[in-house]
Design an enzyme around this catalytic site. Structure first.
Site, short mmCIF file in Angstrom:
data_model
loop_
_atom_site.label_atom_id
_atom_site.label_comp_id
_atom_site.label_asym_id
_atom_site.label_seq_id
_atom_site.Cartn_x
_atom_site.Cartn_y
_atom_site.Cartn_z
N ASP A 67 0.81 -1.22 0.00
CA ASP A 67 0.00 0.00 0.00
C ASP A 67 0.84 1.26 0.00
O ASP A 67 2.06 1.22 0.19
CB ASP A 67 -0.97 -0.01 1.20
CG ASP A 67 -0.34 -0.53 2.48
OD1 ASP A 67 0.89 -0.54 2.57
OD2 ASP A 67 -1.08 -0.94 3.39
N ASP A 136 -7.42 -2.56 14.39
CA ASP A 136 -8.81 -2.90 14.04
C ASP A 136 -8.88 -4.17 13.18
O ASP A 136 -9.92 -4.45 12.59
CB ASP A 136 -9.48 -1.72 13.32
CG ASP A 136 -8.79 -1.36 12.00
OD1 ASP A 136 -7.81 -2.03 11.62
OD2 ASP A 136 -9.22 -0.39 11.35
N HIS A 138 -7.14 -4.84 10.43
CA HIS A 138 -6.94 -4.70 8.98
C HIS A 138 -5.63 -5.34 8.52
O HIS A 138 -4.66 -5.43 9.27
CB HIS A 138 -7.03 -3.24 8.52
CG HIS A 138 -5.90 -2.34 8.97
ND1 HIS A 138 -6.12 -1.08 9.48
CD2 HIS A 138 -4.56 -2.50 8.97
CE1 HIS A 138 -4.95 -0.51 9.76
NE2 HIS A 138 -3.99 -1.36 9.46
N GLU A 143 -9.64 -1.79 5.45
CA GLU A 143 -10.29 -1.42 6.70
C GLU A 143 -11.55 -2.26 6.91
O GLU A 143 -12.03 -2.89 5.97
CB GLU A 143 -10.65 0.07 6.65
CG GLU A 143 -9.45 0.99 6.48
CD GLU A 143 -8.63 1.16 7.76
OE1 GLU A 143 -8.55 0.22 8.57
OE2 GLU A 143 -8.07 2.25 7.93
C1 F6R Z 1 1.40 -1.39 6.06
C2 F6R Z 1 0.18 -2.16 6.24
C3 F6R Z 1 -0.63 -2.05 7.49
C4 F6R Z 1 0.20 -2.32 8.75
C5 F6R Z 1 -0.68 -2.23 9.99
C6 F6R Z 1 0.16 -2.36 11.24
O1 F6R Z 1 1.97 -1.65 4.78
O2 F6R Z 1 -0.18 -2.85 5.35
O3 F6R Z 1 -1.68 -2.98 7.43
O4 F6R Z 1 0.77 -3.60 8.65
O5 F6R Z 1 -1.34 -1.01 10.01
O6 F6R Z 1 1.02 -1.28 11.36
P1 F6R Z 1 2.17 -1.29 12.46
O7 F6R Z 1 3.12 -2.38 12.08
O8 F6R Z 1 2.83 0.07 12.34
O9 F6R Z 1 1.52 -1.52 13.77
#
Ligand code: F6R
Length: 258
Positions: A67, A136, A138, A143
């Site tokens: 992403d 959450d 995701h 989301e």
């Molecule tokens: C980032 C991504 C997100 C993160 C998630 C956790 O490329 O795909 O899904 O893996 O938001 O983020 P952290 O590791 O910062 O807690």
């Protein structure tokens, strides 16, 4: 599904790096799916160390990132282009033309998303996908209520994600509201998936993803439909799993299985 619980973030990262190295050694032109965020930082550090000290060769590897924020130029310190360059790409020998990250600045998002999906297929599909998980539940920026069949597209970020990200920006107006993200359906097509999670703040998402029902409210729960998922969890993130003893029992007994 395989669940491996490690006592520290460092051990979690090293275990994941060993899996990535194994995939590259078995198939030097492996296609890797990569995540950003705080969770995979230790994994990337360990891969850089393996490259420098043990000769782990990324010379034929291709990568696809999950992403990117919409509207952030590649050089913005919070962009995922910048993150990947700083934490992995500038330290290893992945050919520049083999690196793919969704564009947050294209003038035609629809065409770009379609191209990204086609490009993954042209490269032979993703062999090993690395994932983190949001508070959450995701995966990537899918989301809650994202379709479990979704493909690469623009997503409006959830309020919780925007608030979580606000700490990285100088003013609230700078926090991106949209992201371009691989879909849940795109991710499920990877041949193997490794999800990493650490910290108590992820424990609720982990129990929902692994032991809860498959639901678009927790997009990580869709991984229950995939036949080759490994969760490498630091102990705190795994602490609320109801069947933790069972997963550990399996780990102990597996080496002697007939
Ligand atoms: C980032 C991504 C997100 C993160 C998630 C956790 O490329 O795909 O899904 O893996 O938001 O983020 P952290 O590791 O910062 O807690």
């Amino acid at each position: 599904m395989e669940i491996i619980v490690k006592d520290t973030v460092e051990e979690m990262s090293k275990a994941a790096a060993r899996m990535v190295a194994r995939a590259i050694n078995a198939k030097p032109n492996a296609v890797l799916g990569l995540a950003t965020g705080s969770t995979p930082l230790g994994l990337y550090q360990e891969l850089v160390r393996m490259h420098k000290e043990e000769g782990l060769d990324f010379g034929q590897v291709t990568t696809f990132n999950l992403d990117e924020y919409v509207g952030l130029p590649n050089k913005h310190p919070q962009s995922y282009h910048y993150f990947m360059h700083e934490n992995l790409f500038k330290h290893v020998n992945i050919p520049k033309q083999n690196i793919h990250i969704p564009s947050g600045t294209t003038d035609n998002y629809e065409a770009f998303c379609a191209w990204y999906e086609r490009r993954i297929v042209e490269c032979g599909g993703i062999d090993l996908q690395i994932l983190g998980i949001g508070g959450d539940g995701h995966i990537a920026f899918n989301e809650p209520t994202s379709s479990l069949g979704s493909r690469t597209r623009i997503k409006t970020l959830a309020r919780q994600t925007i608030d979580d990200n606000a700490r990285f920006f100088d003013t609230p107006e700078e926090v991106p509201i949209y992201a371009i993200t691989m879909g849940v359906g795109t991710i499920l097509e990877a041949r193997k998936i490794i999800l990493l999670a650490n910290g108590k703040s992820k424990a609720g998402a982990i129990i929902a993803a692994i032991e809860g029902p498959v639901t678009s409210q927790i997009t990580a729960s869709a991984l229950q439909l995939h036949r080759d998922v490994m969760y490498i969890l630091e102990r705190e993130a795994a602490s609320e799993l109801a069947m933790l003893d069972y997963y550990q029992w399996i780990q102990e007994k597996m080496p002697d299985a007939p």
